[in-house]
Design an enzyme around this catalytic site. Structure first.
Site, PDB file in Angstrom:
ATOM      1  CB  SER A   1      -0.879  -0.101   1.330  1.00  0.00           C
ATOM      2  OG  SER A   1      -1.767   1.202   1.433  1.00  0.00           O
TER       3      SER A   1
ATOM      4  CG  HIS B   1       0.784  13.271   0.720  1.00  0.00           C
ATOM      5  ND1 HIS B   1      -0.688  13.659   0.431  1.00  0.00           N
ATOM      6  CD2 HIS B   1       0.767  11.975   1.499  1.00  0.00           C
ATOM      7  CE1 HIS B   1      -1.244  12.833   0.993  1.00  0.00           C
ATOM      8  NE2 HIS B   1      -0.579  11.819   1.677  1.00  0.00           N
TER       9      HIS B   1
ATOM     10  CG  HIS C   1      -4.161   4.905  -2.544  1.00  0.00           C
ATOM     11  ND1 HIS C   1      -5.438   4.237  -3.245  1.00  0.00           N
ATOM     12  CD2 HIS C   1      -3.964   4.059  -1.468  1.00  0.00           C
ATOM     13  CE1 HIS C   1      -5.613   3.189  -2.452  1.00  0.00           C
ATOM     14  NE2 HIS C   1      -4.643   3.314  -1.500  1.00  0.00           N
TER      15      HIS C   1
ATOM     16  CB  VAL D   1      -1.779  -5.095  -5.285  1.00  0.00           C
ATOM     17  CG1 VAL D   1      -2.217  -4.224  -6.582  1.00  0.00           C
ATOM     18  CG2 VAL D   1      -0.205  -4.725  -5.008  1.00  0.00           C
ATOM     19  NE  ARG D   2      -7.537  -4.988  -0.483  1.00  0.00           N
ATOM     20  CZ  ARG D   2      -8.062  -3.989  -1.024  1.00  0.00           C
ATOM     21  NH1 ARG D   2      -7.179  -3.120  -1.329  1.00  0.00           N
ATOM     22  NH2 ARG D   2      -9.318  -3.768  -1.467  1.00  0.00           N
TER      23      ARG D   2
ATOM     24  N   GLY E   1      -5.032  -4.815  15.010  1.00  0.00           N
ATOM     25  CA  GLY E   1      -3.943  -4.584  15.866  1.00  0.00           C
ATOM     26  C   GLY E   1      -2.693  -4.393  15.004  1.00  0.00           C
TER      27      GLY E   1
END
Length: 309
Positions: free
Chosen positions: A91, A95, A105, A108-109, A257
């Site tokens: 990810s 800026h 932005h 990929v996951r 978490g």
């Protein structure tokens, strides 16, 4: 299902994107922060700060696992709630310093949900989007052309479907406006089978720099002053609002978490909110919301010759 191949690809993608951004900036490099998650897994965060071109760029790889899917990951798949999980991804948020260079932005996951005695359930997700402060038609057309071409080998309907999904997802409901000019967004992708779905993930990931870097190169030396800088910082506030209120990746990271510094590295270093701001009619600032921040078919408009410079 070769999860190790996905992990290897994601780590190399992080390396390649960081190298390209360092070349484009030329004055600053990424520092690397390896971290471990107490509940399982960890990651490799890379951040570039105070560069000549990029005020802040964060490119994060993570691979985490745990005993139960967080609510944000099972919201659209309630039958998987309570399963153990494995999640990995890259990810990034960039800026730039110059207000004429858009923020961008990409993500990929891959997720895998496990339950003893059953086959694992896997899916891919991701995409990329562009957030200009001062829009340019040729930038928008280039961005969407690369996105369309990345999708083309997978079917004529893929780009329109995932472009529309991006427009719908990156929408600030409380503001009644899109975050930017869109791009691609997909999730829960597994209907093509593992290998073809993984091929698509790679196509999207590999096309990001091709989509973004030429825009940076064109705009990074554009002269600007205090007015443009103030407007950039004001509009960055919209980015913060989306990431903290709606973004699935942020919610997943916090609910699972994850490491807070890595999760919130997407936030800009400087931002301002101004009460009841209104752009001067006819100004370039007004043009952003009146023309560019609309759910448009940029490629169809370009093909018809309706271009605004």
């Amino acid at each position: 299902m070769d999860i190790e191949a996905v992990k290897t690809y994601l780590q190399s993608l992080q390396d390649n994107i960081c190298s390209a951004l360092e070349e484009e900036d030329s004055a600053a490099g990424f520092f690397t922060d390896q971290w471990q998650r107490a509940e399982g897994g960890g990651g490799r965060s890379r951040v570039l700060a105070d560069g000549a071109v990029f005020e802040k760029a964060g490119v994060n790889f993570s691979h985490v696992h745990g005993p139960a899917l967080p609510p944000s990951a099972s919201a659209s798949r309630p039958e998987l709630a309570g399963r153990s999980f494995e999640a990995m991804g890259v990810s990034l948020v960039i800026h730039p310093r110059n207000p004429y260079v858009p923020t961008s932005h990409a993500n990929v996951r891959c997720f895998v949900a496990h339950k003893e005695g059953e086959e694992p359930v896997w899916w891919f997700g991701g995409g990329y989007d562009l957030t200009p402060y001062y829009g340019r038609q040729d930038d928008c057309v280039h961005w969407h052309t690369v996105a369309r071409d990345a999708c083309a080998p997978f079917g004529d309907d893929v780009y329109p479907r995932f472009k529309r999904w991006c427009d719908e997802y990156f929408h600030l409901k409380h503001r009644g406006e899109p975050r930017g000019i869109g791009g691609l967004f997909f999730d829960d992708l597994n209907e093509w089978g593992f290998e073809r779905s993984f091929d698509f993930l790679r196509a999207v990931g590999d096309s990001y720099i091709e989509a973004y870097r030429p825009i940076v190169a064109r705009r990074k030396d554009t002269p600007y002053g205090e007015r443009e800088r103030h407007f950039q910082l004001y509009r960055r506030g919209r980015y913060v609002e989306f990431n903290l209120v709606y973004d699935r990746g942020t919610l997943f990271g916090l609910q699972s978490g994850g490491r807070t510094e890595a999760i919130l590295m997407s936030l800009p270093p400087l931002v301002r909110w101004e009460y009841d701001y209104a752009a001067q009619p006819g100004s370039a600032e007004a043009e952003l919301t009146e023309y560019y921040l609309r759910d448009r078919d940029w490629l169809a408009e370009d093909a018809s010759g309706s271009q605004q410079q």
